[in-house]
Design a protein around this motif. Structure first.
Motif, PDB file in Angstrom:
ATOM      1  N   LEU A  24      42.384  28.923  44.976  1.00 44.18           N
ATOM      2  CA  LEU A  24      42.110  30.198  44.333  1.00 44.18           C
ATOM      3  C   LEU A  24      41.467  29.974  42.962  1.00 44.18           C
ATOM      4  O   LEU A  24      40.504  30.655  42.585  1.00 44.18           O
ATOM      5  CB  LEU A  24      43.415  30.984  44.187  1.00 44.18           C
ATOM      6  N   GLY A  25      41.987  28.994  42.227  1.00 45.92           N
ATOM      7  CA  GLY A  25      41.410  28.677  40.925  1.00 45.92           C
ATOM      8  C   GLY A  25      39.977  28.196  41.029  1.00 45.92           C
ATOM      9  O   GLY A  25      39.132  28.518  40.182  1.00 45.92           O
ATOM     10  N   PHE A  26      39.683  27.423  42.064  1.00 43.91           N
ATOM     11  CA  PHE A  26      38.307  26.948  42.293  1.00 43.91           C
ATOM     12  C   PHE A  26      37.359  28.133  42.489  1.00 43.91           C
ATOM     13  O   PHE A  26      36.266  28.177  41.923  1.00 43.91           O
ATOM     14  CB  PHE A  26      38.292  26.048  43.530  1.00 43.91           C
ATOM     15  N   ALA A  27      37.789  29.126  43.291  1.00 45.49           N
ATOM     16  CA  ALA A  27      36.957  30.311  43.523  1.00 45.49           C
ATOM     17  C   ALA A  27      36.803  31.135  42.255  1.00 45.49           C
ATOM     18  O   ALA A  27      35.711  31.651  41.971  1.00 45.49           O
ATOM     19  CB  ALA A  27      37.572  31.162  44.636  1.00 45.49           C
ATOM     20  N   VAL A  28      37.874  31.268  41.504  1.00 45.07           N
ATOM     21  CA  VAL A  28      37.802  32.040  40.258  1.00 45.07           C
ATOM     22  C   VAL A  28      36.796  31.416  39.301  1.00 45.07           C
ATOM     23  O   VAL A  28      35.990  32.114  38.676  1.00 45.07           O
ATOM     24  CB  VAL A  28      39.201  32.144  39.602  1.00 45.07           C
ATOM     25  N   ARG A  29      36.798  30.080  39.187  1.00 46.43           N
ATOM     26  CA  ARG A  29      35.828  29.429  38.304  1.00 46.43           C
ATOM     27  C   ARG A  29      34.403  29.648  38.785  1.00 46.43           C
ATOM     28  O   ARG A  29      33.492  29.858  37.991  1.00 46.43           O
ATOM     29  CB  ARG A  29      36.139  27.933  38.201  1.00 46.43           C
ATOM     30  N   ALA A  30      34.209  29.600  40.119  1.00 48.99           N
ATOM     31  CA  ALA A  30      32.878  29.877  40.655  1.00 48.99           C
ATOM     32  C   ALA A  30      32.476  31.320  40.397  1.00 48.99           C
ATOM     33  O   ALA A  30      31.310  31.614  40.100  1.00 48.99           O
ATOM     34  CB  ALA A  30      32.844  29.580  42.156  1.00 48.99           C
ATOM     35  N   ASN A  31      33.438  32.248  40.483  1.00 46.41           N
ATOM     36  CA  ASN A  31      33.161  33.663  40.226  1.00 46.41           C
ATOM     37  C   ASN A  31      32.729  33.910  38.794  1.00 46.41           C
ATOM     38  O   ASN A  31      31.793  34.670  38.540  1.00 46.41           O
ATOM     39  CB  ASN A  31      34.412  34.509  40.514  1.00 46.41           C
ATOM     40  N   ILE A  32      33.443  33.298  37.845  1.00 43.24           N
ATOM     41  CA  ILE A  32      33.225  33.642  36.437  1.00 43.24           C
ATOM     42  C   ILE A  32      32.194  32.755  35.754  1.00 43.24           C
ATOM     43  O   ILE A  32      31.818  33.034  34.614  1.00 43.24           O
ATOM     44  CB  ILE A  32      34.551  33.580  35.648  1.00 43.24           C
TER      45      ILE A  32
END
Length: 425
Positions: A24-32
């Motif tokens: 989830l953290g990996f996706a959040v970093r890609a999102n932001i």
């Protein structure tokens, strides 16, 4: 297990949740990442902003690698429980720190806050890997490859949920900072579950293998260091493109790049549950050879994709290729070097994390240089029209993405030779 207080099914679910959290953290970093670039790094240095965001994302992998390097060597002393509690704290503090960084004027303080927050999430990520990998190896010694792949299936599951939430947040017009709140929920649940669970000893401790014996196992086995060197490239083939996809492919394929990451992650989640049957047919090394071929072809086709249909087709091949790389490398390590204990698997994760730390800034620098080249010089970038800038960004995206396509091919001779030798034996 000799200790009846150990509930291995509960602990396996705890491990799944921890891996889900870091996905989830990996996706959040890609999102932001695009938002951090626009709101902070573009204002600090417009001509080097992509390289700077690459360095910022890379520091997460530095924290991940360092925690694995030292945490894996000390996990028997610190304990799996404390290690997982620290991981939850790192994600909570990192998410809160990023939210604070976006509320202050862009400058050195905001940049330092971003870097320190991303480092904290990286440390939490490393703590998860340092604890869960030896935990699952100890809980399921009879089916390591299968269980390790199921455990790491929850990494792409976290990416799917995080990616879809990011698209929803963006579509609904909510502040992009809401992405950070999604990290707090699994971190708090993990903290509660870990605090109320009993954890096993690692395989090394259970077998009575001393620290000196563990070190000698690695020193005297040169094949381990061959796999360790290979881990730099297997991790780079999966993680670097995944972290980079929203910045680059969004410029070239006519859709949000994060959707491609969500699709590939969903594919990986399903496929990793069937790793046991695949390994039984072609062996772990055979799986690595096939995976490297597919990964290279998929990455090259992704760099050429200029439509959603082409992007999804290329992403399918890439996803099939990288699906088994990380967990199978860990399983191979646990199977071939059991006396190496948690340190052996930690060193593998350290190699994977450090490879991304080096590769992401390099991809950012290639992107910035290609952007300037396509524009005819850095000074001409501000004068470009929207249409001209789009073409420049497309060119830079292709150039930066193709750099990773060759990496899996470098592994084929190594894995092929080991596979051949295994068959002869």
């Amino acid at each position: 297990m000799t200790d009846r207080t150990i509930n291995r099914h509960r602990l396996f679910y705890v491990g799944n949740l921890a891996i889900f959290m870091i996905g989830l953290g990996f996706a959040v970093r890609a999102n932001i990442a695009p938002n951090l670039q626009t709101e902070i790094y573009d204002k600090l240095s417009p001509t080097n902003s992509v390289a700077m965001i690459g360095e910022a994302l890379g520091i997460t992998f530095t924290g991940f690698a360092l925690t694995l390097l030292f945490g894996s060597a000390l996990v028997e002393l610190v304990g799996m429980k404390r290690m997982l509690l620290c991981s939850a704290v790192g994600y909570i503090a990192g998410a809160l720190g990023l939210m604070v960084a976006t509320t202050i004027t862009p400058g050195p303080l905001a940049e330092s806050l971003v870097l320190s927050s991303l480092l904290l999430t990286g440390l939490g990520w490393g703590a998860v890997e340092a604890a869960t990998n030896p935990m699952v190896a100890a809980l399921y010694p009879e089916e390591k490859a299968h269980r390790m792949n199921i455990l790491h299936a929850w990494w792409p599951a976290g990416i799917v949920i995080g990616g879809l939430l990011g698209v929803l947040i963006n579509t609904a017009g909510m502040p992009w900072q809401v992405n950070m709140f999604t990290l707090l929920i699994p971190a708090l649940i993990l903290m509660w579950l870990v605090a109320s669970s009993a954890f096993p000893e690692t395989e090394r401790v259970a077998r009575g293998i001393s620290y000196p014996d563990m070190l000698m196992e690695l020193i005297k086995r040169p094949l381990f260091w061959v796999f360790w060197a290979c881990m730099f490239l297997t991790a780079a083939s999966e993680l670097a493109p995944g972290q980079w996809v929203n910045i680059t492919l969004s410029n070239t394929v006519g859709m949000q790049g994060i959707l491609l990451l969500v699709y590939v992650s969903a594919l990986m989640f399903v496929m990793r549950h069937f790793a046991g049957s695949v390994v039984a047919r072609i062996s772990s090394m055979g799986l690595m050879v096939v995976s490297c071929v597919a990964a290279s072809i998929g990455l090259y086709l992704l760099s050429l994709a200029n439509s959603p249909a082409m992007a999804f087709g290329a992403a399918t091949i890439w996803g099939i290729g990288v699906c088994y790389l990380w967990p199978t490398m860990l399983a191979i390590t646990a199977e071939r070097f059991p006396r190496g204990g948690a340190l052996a698997m930690g060193l593998m994760g350290f190699a994977g994390g450090m490879s991304i730390q080096f590769l992401l800034p390099a991809m950012g620098a290639i992107f910035d240089a290609a952007k300037a080249e396509a524009a005819g010089g850095v000074t001409k970038l501000p004068a470009l029209s929207d249409e001209e800038m789009l073409e420049v960004l497309r060119y830079a995206s292709v150039e930066s993405f193709q750099v990773v396509a060759v990496l899996p091919l470098l592994l084929l001779p190594v894995f092929g030779i080991i596979w051949f030798c295994d068959h002869r034996q």
